[in-house]
Design an enzyme around this catalytic site. Sequence first.
Site, short mmCIF file in Angstrom:
data_model
loop_
_atom_site.label_atom_id
_atom_site.label_comp_id
_atom_site.label_asym_id
_atom_site.label_seq_id
_atom_site.Cartn_x
_atom_site.Cartn_y
_atom_site.Cartn_z
N LYS A 146 106.98 5.88 34.50
CA LYS A 146 105.54 5.55 34.54
C LYS A 146 105.20 4.81 33.26
O LYS A 146 105.82 5.02 32.22
CB LYS A 146 104.71 6.84 34.61
CG LYS A 146 103.32 6.60 35.13
CD LYS A 146 103.32 6.53 36.65
CE LYS A 146 101.95 6.31 37.24
NZ LYS A 146 101.95 6.52 38.69
P1 NAD Z 1 91.71 2.87 40.94
O1 NAD Z 1 91.54 2.47 39.54
O2 NAD Z 1 91.83 1.83 42.00
O3 NAD Z 1 90.52 3.82 41.41
C1 NAD Z 1 90.13 4.98 40.73
C2 NAD Z 1 88.67 5.24 41.13
O4 NAD Z 1 88.28 6.52 40.64
C3 NAD Z 1 87.70 4.22 40.53
O5 NAD Z 1 86.79 3.80 41.53
C4 NAD Z 1 87.03 4.99 39.41
O6 NAD Z 1 85.70 4.54 39.15
C5 NAD Z 1 87.05 6.41 39.94
N1 NAD Z 1 87.04 7.44 38.90
C6 NAD Z 1 87.75 7.47 37.75
N2 NAD Z 1 87.48 8.59 37.06
C7 NAD Z 1 86.59 9.28 37.81
C8 NAD Z 1 85.95 10.53 37.65
N3 NAD Z 1 86.16 11.28 36.57
N4 NAD Z 1 85.10 10.93 38.62
C9 NAD Z 1 84.89 10.19 39.72
N5 NAD Z 1 85.48 8.99 39.93
C10 NAD Z 1 86.32 8.56 38.99
O7 NAD Z 1 92.97 3.85 40.95
P2 NAD Z 1 93.91 4.23 42.17
O8 NAD Z 1 95.05 3.28 42.18
O9 NAD Z 1 93.11 4.44 43.39
O10 NAD Z 1 94.50 5.62 41.66
C11 NAD Z 1 93.78 6.84 41.80
C12 NAD Z 1 94.75 8.01 41.67
O11 NAD Z 1 95.78 7.87 42.66
C13 NAD Z 1 95.47 8.12 40.34
O12 NAD Z 1 95.69 9.49 40.06
C14 NAD Z 1 96.80 7.44 40.60
O13 NAD Z 1 97.81 7.87 39.73
C15 NAD Z 1 97.05 7.89 42.02
N6 NAD Z 1 97.99 7.04 42.77
C16 NAD Z 1 97.77 5.72 42.95
C17 NAD Z 1 98.68 4.96 43.68
C18 NAD Z 1 98.46 3.51 44.01
O14 NAD Z 1 99.23 2.96 44.81
N7 NAD Z 1 97.46 2.85 43.48
C19 NAD Z 1 99.84 5.58 44.21
C20 NAD Z 1 100.03 6.94 44.01
C21 NAD Z 1 99.10 7.67 43.29
#
Ligand code: NAD
Length: 474
Positions: A107
Amino acid sequence: MAAMSEPSFRESVDMMFNRAVQVMDLSPGLEQKIRVCNSTYTVRFGVRLRGKIETFVGYRSVHSEHMEPVKGGIRYATSVNQDEVEALAALMTYKCALVETPFGGSKGGLCIDPTQYEEHELEQITRRFAYELIKRDLINPSQNVPAPDMGTGEREMAWIVDQYQRMNTTDINARACVTGKPLNGDGIQGRVEATGRGVQYALREFFRHPEDRAKAGLSGTLDGKRVVVQGLGNVGYHAALFLSTEDGARVTGIVERDGGLWSEDGLDVEAVRQWLVAHGGIKDYPGATYVEKGATLLEAECDILVPAAMEGVINLANAHRIQAPLIAEAANGPITFGADEILRARGKVIIPDLYANAGGVTVSYFEWVKNLTHIRFGRLERRREEARHQLLVDELERLSADRGWQLSPTFKSQYLRGADELELVRSGLDDTMRSAYGEMRALWHGREDIADLRIAAFVVAIDRVAKAYRSKGL
Ligand code: NAD
């Protein structure tokens, strides 16, 4: 926020690991080898922006190299630190093992608030960060392959791959150095939606099993189920959109950084997302009740809670107030170790992160394979498949002509169309999610000492990593 006695994110992941190895038969040495993070590279680099030099701190952590390349996203957030990337790298190792993608776990992260920079500035910063990692083979098609995570997406991946190509002009596999690339830049159909799509497939699979639903005190299908989602970013948006538009679920609550929205009738996920993109927040969205302290909606009455924002949001401070009987961990590590104990004691069913959000790495795997083979999925066989189906349809029509039977036009059009890349990707993802669920489930129902899906997921994953190490003579 988490209470004082809460372990760090990495400690929390290690404690979950420790729970699992207690029911396994591993030598203490091997157990330790698998648990520890192999290496973490920290880089501090300067970029000249707006007339002055700004220094940034970035990380790339490699948890396990039992398989190579290692894989894991790159996160852009101000909360990024060594403990967090190591926890996320460890989760990547277990996730890849659980869904059988042939990667070790890694990561990366950059400590930055991306909203504070112009696009061209972000490009400069990303290229410089990528340069530092590429130089050390921490981005490389055969060694270490990043992907998007919180705060990054197709755009950043496109800059990274271009930077790699500039530095490795004769590498024929250069495009495979990163996944989650845009479609016109050697990406793959269905990658952007993949993690949210995987959450949907995970929930569908859960609801296929009456005994599993019963453990959460739920019945029926996803149709009509009330869902609360935290984080309407890549993962949360797609999961909420698909669950509401394709499975009939009602998204009654959406929690974002600046508050929460509530509607008993169900929110229009697409409309809320458009509002969020246009206004930078969800406040003032019409047609729903706005709740200033958004996180309180995590505790609202609903059937399924989908934390899809970040780690540690369900912790010792609020775990005893969570009402949802079923929680699908779309984010990585949204439930701390202590909260996990409380929720389990309260009979809540948790679909764990290493399974629930594995859709992203699964489709990343397909993209990496596509880049290495230099051919789009389905290109060779699609038209042949259509021709063979046409043969069968023609023959059926010939045989049934004198009886006056006719094939329905819908059947014909669906049957005659060969699968395109998107259909193949979704099919591969669905198969992956179903198979992995089956393995967790067999342990969950089959062994008394494996009382929940998280421990089952860890046991399946750790066992595979252990086998890989043993086969290397460790
Ligand atoms: P992203 O940046 O696209 O979206 C995150 C969203 O959460 C944003 O809209 C942000 O405003 C909101 N947010 C952040 N902190 C917050 C809080 N405290 N309260 C409420 N809303 C909040 O990110 P993502 O890619 O969707 O990733 C989200 C989670 O999923 C992370 O934990 C990431 O590690 C995990 N994840 C992502 C992927 C991927 O393919 N993008 C794959 C596996 C896991």
